[in-house]
Write an enzyme that holds these catalytic residues in place. Structure first.
Site, mmCIF file in Angstrom:
data_model
loop_
_atom_site.group_PDB
_atom_site.id
_atom_site.type_symbol
_atom_site.label_atom_id
_atom_site.label_comp_id
_atom_site.label_asym_id
_atom_site.label_seq_id
_atom_site.Cartn_x
_atom_site.Cartn_y
_atom_site.Cartn_z
ATOM 1 N N ASP A 92 -2.505 -1.489 10.576
ATOM 2 C CA ASP A 92 -2.758 -1.464 9.137
ATOM 3 C C ASP A 92 -3.410 -2.740 8.615
ATOM 4 O O ASP A 92 -3.822 -2.777 7.451
ATOM 5 C CB ASP A 92 -1.444 -1.235 8.371
ATOM 6 C CG ASP A 92 -0.958 0.201 8.447
ATOM 7 O OD1 ASP A 92 -1.727 1.064 8.901
ATOM 8 O OD2 ASP A 92 0.188 0.454 8.041
ATOM 9 N N LYS A 110 0.847 -1.199 0.000
ATOM 10 C CA LYS A 110 0.000 0.000 0.000
ATOM 11 C C LYS A 110 0.877 1.242 0.000
ATOM 12 O O LYS A 110 2.059 1.218 0.374
ATOM 13 C CB LYS A 110 -0.937 0.026 1.216
ATOM 14 C CG LYS A 110 -0.243 -0.005 2.591
ATOM 15 C CD LYS A 110 0.262 1.320 3.103
ATOM 16 C CE LYS A 110 0.885 1.213 4.493
ATOM 17 N NZ LYS A 110 1.619 2.437 4.909
#
Length: 284
Positions: A137, A12
């Site tokens: 996350d 990401k």
């Protein structure tokens, strides 16, 4: 039960990172945007009948018992009472410790894949809640959609930013995230902005100034990239990135990158390939 399948774990980028306050417990309040890229680790799972979880691949500096992948599998077993196990082989392509979320993504893929392979039936919301126990996350990777995130990074709103080709550079530096967030010079009181502000071009990262000061090597690579494109840093780094006009432009920059710096040309994605892998697995 001999079932072996391979699943993706994408990296990401944080397209924005603002620190807008601090809770009483010390956690920072953030505004950030997560977008996936098509740089992926690959995880291969073989279901075991004996309940054991074995990591087949070696990961430098990470003992098997501390690996988020192994911990994710054990967490699923504890949550559901499942008596199945798995052999797990991880092919690493995402640089470790660079702010690209590889470890968290590997954990999320483990939760999603084993939930399917072990036929546990947990929904994505429950898997995301379990993921939060492994790391802040992990839930975004379980959810699998680009998102605006607030709070300590757990309150999500789906968004659809542009999906350019990015050049990602990984300076040979490991950033200590904890020390960055403890730095007295870190900005902790940025004004809150809106999704509209982000879509209109607000892409700042409040950690950048501290990271540049603490890690001159990152500052040097950032300045090199910023001369040629609009450089940004993901999370607390060390990875840097820039949107490029097309793949050819990104490849040209990649070829000219500073010596000793790893680099990747990647595509921005608003939907994680993990969701597509799950869809295919359910269809089989």
């Amino acid at each position: 039960m001999s079932q072996t399948t391979t699943w993706p774990a994408p990296a990401k980028l944080n397209l924005l990172l603002r620190i807008v306050g601090r809770r009483a417990d010390g956690y920072h309040l953030l505004q950030t945007v997560f977008q996936f890229i098509d740089l992926c680790d690959e995880l291969t799972f073989s279901v075991r009948e004996d309940g054991r979880v074995h990591r087949l691949s070696e990961l430098a500096g990470v003992a098997a018992g501390n690996d988020l992948v192994v911990r994710a599998a054990h967490l699923l077993q504890q949550e559901t009472g499942c008596r199945l196990g798995a052999d797990i082989d991880v092919t690493k392509r995402i640089p470790m410790g660079g702010g690209l979320g590889g470890g968290s993504s590997d954990a999320a893929t483990t939760l999603v894949a084993l939930n399917h392979l072990w036929r546990l039936g947990l929904d994505h919301e429950r898997l995301a809640e379990l993921g939060l126990q492994l790391g802040a996350d992990v839930p975004i990777f379980v959810r699998g959609r680009a998102a605006w995130a607030e709070g300590v990074g757990e309150a999500f709103t789906d968004i659809e930013p542009e999906m350019p080709v990015y050049l990602v550079l990984a300076p040979p530096v490991h950033v200590d995230t904890g020390k960055v967030f403890q730095d007295p010079e870190l900005t902790r009181n940025s004004d809150r902005i809106t999704i509209r502000d982000f879509l209109a071009g607000e892409h700042g990262n409040d950690c950048l100034a501290v990271v540049r000061k603490r890690y001159p090597a990152i500052a040097q690579v950032f300045d090199w990239l910023d001369e040629k494109a609009s450089a940004r840093m993901t999370g607390t780094g060390a990875c840097l990135f820039a949107a490029c006009a097309d793949r050819s432009a990104a490849e040209t920059l990649l070829a000219a990158r500073p010596a000793g710096v790893e680099g990747f040309v990647v595509q921005g994605l608003n939907r994680s390939p993990l969701l597509d892998a799950l869809h295919r697995a359910r269809a089989d």
